[in-house]
Write a protein that holds these residues in place. Structure first.
Motif, PDB file in Angstrom:
ATOM      1  N   ILE A   1      -2.370 -16.716 -36.757  1.00  0.00           N
ATOM      2  CA  ILE A   1      -1.074 -16.523 -37.418  1.00  0.00           C
ATOM      3  C   ILE A   1       0.070 -16.859 -36.466  1.00  0.00           C
ATOM      4  N   TYR A   2      -0.062 -16.483 -35.210  1.00  0.00           N
ATOM      5  CA  TYR A   2       0.971 -16.818 -34.222  1.00  0.00           C
ATOM      6  C   TYR A   2       1.112 -18.334 -34.107  1.00  0.00           C
ATOM      7  N   SER A   3      -0.012 -19.018 -33.977  1.00  0.00           N
ATOM      8  CA  SER A   3       0.013 -20.479 -33.864  1.00  0.00           C
ATOM      9  C   SER A   3       0.616 -21.113 -35.114  1.00  0.00           C
ATOM     10  N   TYR A   4       0.290 -20.556 -36.255  1.00  0.00           N
ATOM     11  CA  TYR A   4       0.845 -21.000 -37.538  1.00  0.00           C
ATOM     12  C   TYR A   4       2.379 -20.891 -37.526  1.00  0.00           C
ATOM     13  N   GLY A   5       2.883 -19.793 -36.999  1.00  0.00           N
ATOM     14  CA  GLY A   5       4.335 -19.626 -36.908  1.00  0.00           C
ATOM     15  C   GLY A   5       4.976 -20.686 -36.038  1.00  0.00           C
ATOM     16  N   LEU A   6       4.290 -21.077 -34.969  1.00  0.00           N
ATOM     17  CA  LEU A   6       4.821 -22.111 -34.078  1.00  0.00           C
ATOM     18  C   LEU A   6       4.830 -23.482 -34.748  1.00  0.00           C
ATOM     19  N   VAL A   7       3.914 -23.721 -35.692  1.00  0.00           N
ATOM     20  CA  VAL A   7       3.931 -24.987 -36.437  1.00  0.00           C
ATOM     21  C   VAL A   7       5.220 -25.097 -37.246  1.00  0.00           C
ATOM     22  N   LEU A   8       5.648 -23.998 -37.854  1.00  0.00           N
ATOM     23  CA  LEU A   8       6.910 -24.017 -38.603  1.00  0.00           C
ATOM     24  C   LEU A   8       8.070 -24.306 -37.660  1.00  0.00           C
ATOM     25  N   TRP A   9       8.016 -23.722 -36.458  1.00  0.00           N
ATOM     26  CA  TRP A   9       9.052 -23.987 -35.456  1.00  0.00           C
ATOM     27  C   TRP A   9       9.070 -25.463 -35.090  1.00  0.00           C
ATOM     28  N   GLU A  10       7.901 -26.078 -34.956  1.00  0.00           N
ATOM     29  CA  GLU A  10       7.824 -27.506 -34.633  1.00  0.00           C
ATOM     30  C   GLU A  10       8.585 -28.341 -35.650  1.00  0.00           C
ATOM     31  N   MET A  11       8.489 -27.966 -36.920  1.00  0.00           N
ATOM     32  CA  MET A  11       9.160 -28.733 -37.975  1.00  0.00           C
ATOM     33  C   MET A  11      10.670 -28.531 -37.937  1.00  0.00           C
ATOM     34  N   LEU A  12      11.101 -27.460 -37.273  1.00  0.00           N
ATOM     35  CA  LEU A  12      12.538 -27.230 -37.084  1.00  0.00           C
ATOM     36  C   LEU A  12      13.050 -27.941 -35.838  1.00  0.00           C
ATOM     37  N   ALA A  13      12.280 -27.852 -34.758  1.00  0.00           N
ATOM     38  CA  ALA A  13      12.728 -28.361 -33.459  1.00  0.00           C
ATOM     39  C   ALA A  13      12.300 -29.796 -33.194  1.00  0.00           C
ATOM     40  N   LEU A  14      11.293 -30.272 -33.949  1.00  0.00           N
ATOM     41  CA  LEU A  14      10.761 -31.637 -33.801  1.00  0.00           C
ATOM     42  C   LEU A  14      10.186 -31.907 -32.407  1.00  0.00           C
ATOM     43  N   CYS A  15       9.530 -30.906 -31.843  1.00  0.00           N
ATOM     44  CA  CYS A  15       8.817 -31.067 -30.586  1.00  0.00           C
ATOM     45  C   CYS A  15       7.795 -29.946 -30.469  1.00  0.00           C
ATOM     46  N   PRO A  16       6.830 -30.068 -29.568  1.00  0.00           N
ATOM     47  CA  PRO A  16       5.853 -28.999 -29.390  1.00  0.00           C
ATOM     48  C   PRO A  16       6.509 -27.736 -28.868  1.00  0.00           C
ATOM     49  N   PRO A  17       5.954 -26.567 -29.167  1.00  0.00           N
ATOM     50  CA  PRO A  17       6.527 -25.318 -28.651  1.00  0.00           C
ATOM     51  C   PRO A  17       6.365 -25.223 -27.145  1.00  0.00           C
ATOM     52  N   CYS A  18       7.319 -24.555 -26.504  1.00  0.00           N
ATOM     53  CA  CYS A  18       7.277 -24.320 -25.053  1.00  0.00           C
ATOM     54  C   CYS A  18       7.301 -25.597 -24.243  1.00  0.00           C
ATOM     55  N   VAL A  19       7.696 -26.720 -24.867  1.00  0.00           N
ATOM     56  CA  VAL A  19       7.683 -27.989 -24.140  1.00  0.00           C
ATOM     57  C   VAL A  19       8.683 -27.965 -22.983  1.00  0.00           C
ATOM     58  N   ASP A  20       9.728 -27.150 -23.071  1.00  0.00           N
ATOM     59  CA  ASP A  20      10.693 -27.051 -21.978  1.00  0.00           C
ATOM     60  C   ASP A  20      10.087 -26.378 -20.752  1.00  0.00           C
ATOM     61  N   SER A  21       8.972 -25.684 -20.940  1.00  0.00           N
ATOM     62  CA  SER A  21       8.310 -25.028 -19.818  1.00  0.00           C
ATOM     63  C   SER A  21       7.423 -25.980 -19.041  1.00  0.00           C
ATOM     64  N   TYR A  22       7.218 -27.183 -19.594  1.00  0.00           N
ATOM     65  CA  TYR A  22       6.404 -28.193 -18.916  1.00  0.00           C
ATOM     66  C   TYR A  22       7.247 -28.919 -17.882  1.00  0.00           C
ATOM     67  N   ASP A  23       6.599 -29.431 -16.848  1.00  0.00           N
ATOM     68  CA  ASP A  23       7.210 -30.451 -16.022  1.00  0.00           C
ATOM     69  C   ASP A  23       6.259 -31.637 -16.010  1.00  0.00           C
ATOM     70  N   GLU A  24       6.646 -32.711 -15.364  1.00  0.00           N
ATOM     71  CA  GLU A  24       5.845 -33.926 -15.437  1.00  0.00           C
ATOM     72  C   GLU A  24       4.450 -33.738 -14.839  1.00  0.00           C
ATOM     73  N   SER A  25       4.302 -32.796 -13.926  1.00  0.00           N
ATOM     74  CA  SER A  25       2.991 -32.562 -13.339  1.00  0.00           C
ATOM     75  C   SER A  25       2.075 -31.820 -14.292  1.00  0.00           C
ATOM     76  N   MET A  26       2.631 -31.335 -15.424  1.00  0.00           N
ATOM     77  CA  MET A  26       1.822 -30.641 -16.418  1.00  0.00           C
ATOM     78  C   MET A  26       1.629 -31.533 -17.629  1.00  0.00           C
ATOM     79  N   CYS A  27       1.464 -32.834 -17.377  1.00  0.00           N
ATOM     80  CA  CYS A  27       1.033 -33.851 -18.343  1.00  0.00           C
ATOM     81  C   CYS A  27       1.932 -33.997 -19.551  1.00  0.00           C
ATOM     82  N   LEU A  28       3.242 -33.832 -19.390  1.00  0.00           N
ATOM     83  CA  LEU A  28       4.146 -34.139 -20.501  1.00  0.00           C
ATOM     84  C   LEU A  28       4.379 -35.644 -20.496  1.00  0.00           C
TER      85      LEU A  28
END
Length: 329
Positions: free
Chosen positions: A222-249
């Motif tokens: 259910i949590y993951s499902y909620g993040l899918v709805l967020w993706e459709m709002l933000a148009l990017c994967p969740p927590c993507v701002d927490s990635y840096d280039e060394s974390m395969c973004l």
């Protein structure tokens, strides 16, 4: 018959089908350790047959027994499932190169690819009506899994949701890491084994899954499902701002789509210090009243405490009523 093709029959043992080698198939996309291809089937008795999606291991993973086992397990599970919002099983066979192939119903696009494309066009969030369609259809799929099939999906994300036409119907796919559950929505240790773990994609994981010991219940889906709805709002994967280039973004979906088991210890340490497992902030966009229930569902499903999240069954009851209020019927 072409020696490069292997004849098979579908689940109903009807017309034989041939699967050509990978180079002769149109590639649709990637999953964890696999590639998905489109198979156009020849007409039979002047009737057009719908195409199939063929899932095969990537060449570099053919010798990896983990990925091979996962594909076989997915085929075994998918064969048992029967729901309009779950991708349909068609066959599981050996191809001419002796590779296992999972043949499935073919849909137009993955939601993840569609979100990427919309982002590239610099568009804003999906219309609320589209998001509510995804919310309803995938809640129906999860309710079936959680209450009838008794499986936890374990990898709900936009890339595992297939969309037909213009959101006429949405279907959940990729059942390679599912876990059996009890009627109470908890992992069934008798069937899964005492050492079984939730293996999904870290970007979409619930906070209780990111901790040790993991608390594995249907509320993680259910949590993951909620993040899918967020993706459709933000148009990017969740927590993507927490990635840096060394974390395969990167632009390589296969990298972004890797499961937790393939991440390095250094990457996991970085992630644990970042925003993973926390509800992401809404994008800087003014959402009109048509989005009120989308935002409500998102917030309810991403509560930190699993007990405060709705069940899939709750969602299947409430969302149709919400759609009536919004005039989305």
């Amino acid at each position: 018959m072409d020696s490069m093709q292997t004849p098979i029959r579908n689940r109903h043992n009807q017309n034989p089908v041939t699967i050509p080698p990978s180079p002769f198939l149109k590639k649709l996309g990637y999953g964890t350790g696999v590639a998905v291809y489109k198979l156009e089937r020849s007409p039979v008795a002047n009737k057009i047959q719908s195409p199939w999606a063929i899932k095969k291991l990537l060449k570099r993973n053919i010798i990896n027994t983990q990925y091979g086992k996962r594909l076989k397990e997915e085929a075994s599970i998918l064969r048992k499932l029967d729901h309009p919002n779950i991708v349909g099983f068609r066959a599981f066979v050996k191809a001419s190169d002796n590779q296992d192939c999972l043949a499935m119903e073919q849909c137009n696009n993955s939601l993840g690819d569609m979100i990427e494309q919309r982002n590239e066009l610099s568009l804003l969030a999906y219309p609320a009506k589209n998001i509510m369609r995804v919310a309803l259809d995938i809640s129906e799929a999860l309710n079936y899994l959680h209450t009838q099939a008794l499986f936890l999906h374990c990898d709900v994300k936009s890339y595992n949701i297939l969309v037909k036409d213009n959101f006429s119907i949405c279907k959940l796919c990729d059942f390679g890491v599912t876990l059996p559950i009890t009627v109470h929505g908890e992992i069934n240790r008798d069937k899964a084994g005492k050492d079984a773990e939730y293996i999904g994609t870290r970007l979409w994981m619930a906070p209780e899954i990111l901790k040790y010991p993991q608390i594995i219940t249907t509320k993680a889906d259910i949590y993951s499902y909620g993040l899918v709805l967020w993706e459709m709002l933000a148009l990017c994967p969740p927590c993507v701002d927490s990635y840096d280039e060394s974390m395969c973004l990167t632009n390589d979906l296969e990298d972004l789509d890797d499961s937790i088991t393939s991440e390095s210890e250094e990457t996991i340490e970085k992630m644990n210090k970042s925003g993973f497992g926390k509800r992401p902030e809404l994008p800087a966009q003014d959402f009109d009243d048509s989005y009120k229930y989308v935002l409500e569902i998102f917030h309810c499903c991403t509560e930190e405490n699993p007990a405060n999240r709705p069940s899939a069954q709750d969602l299947t009851i409430s969302i149709p009523e919400m759609n009536k209020v919004l005039g989305f019927d």
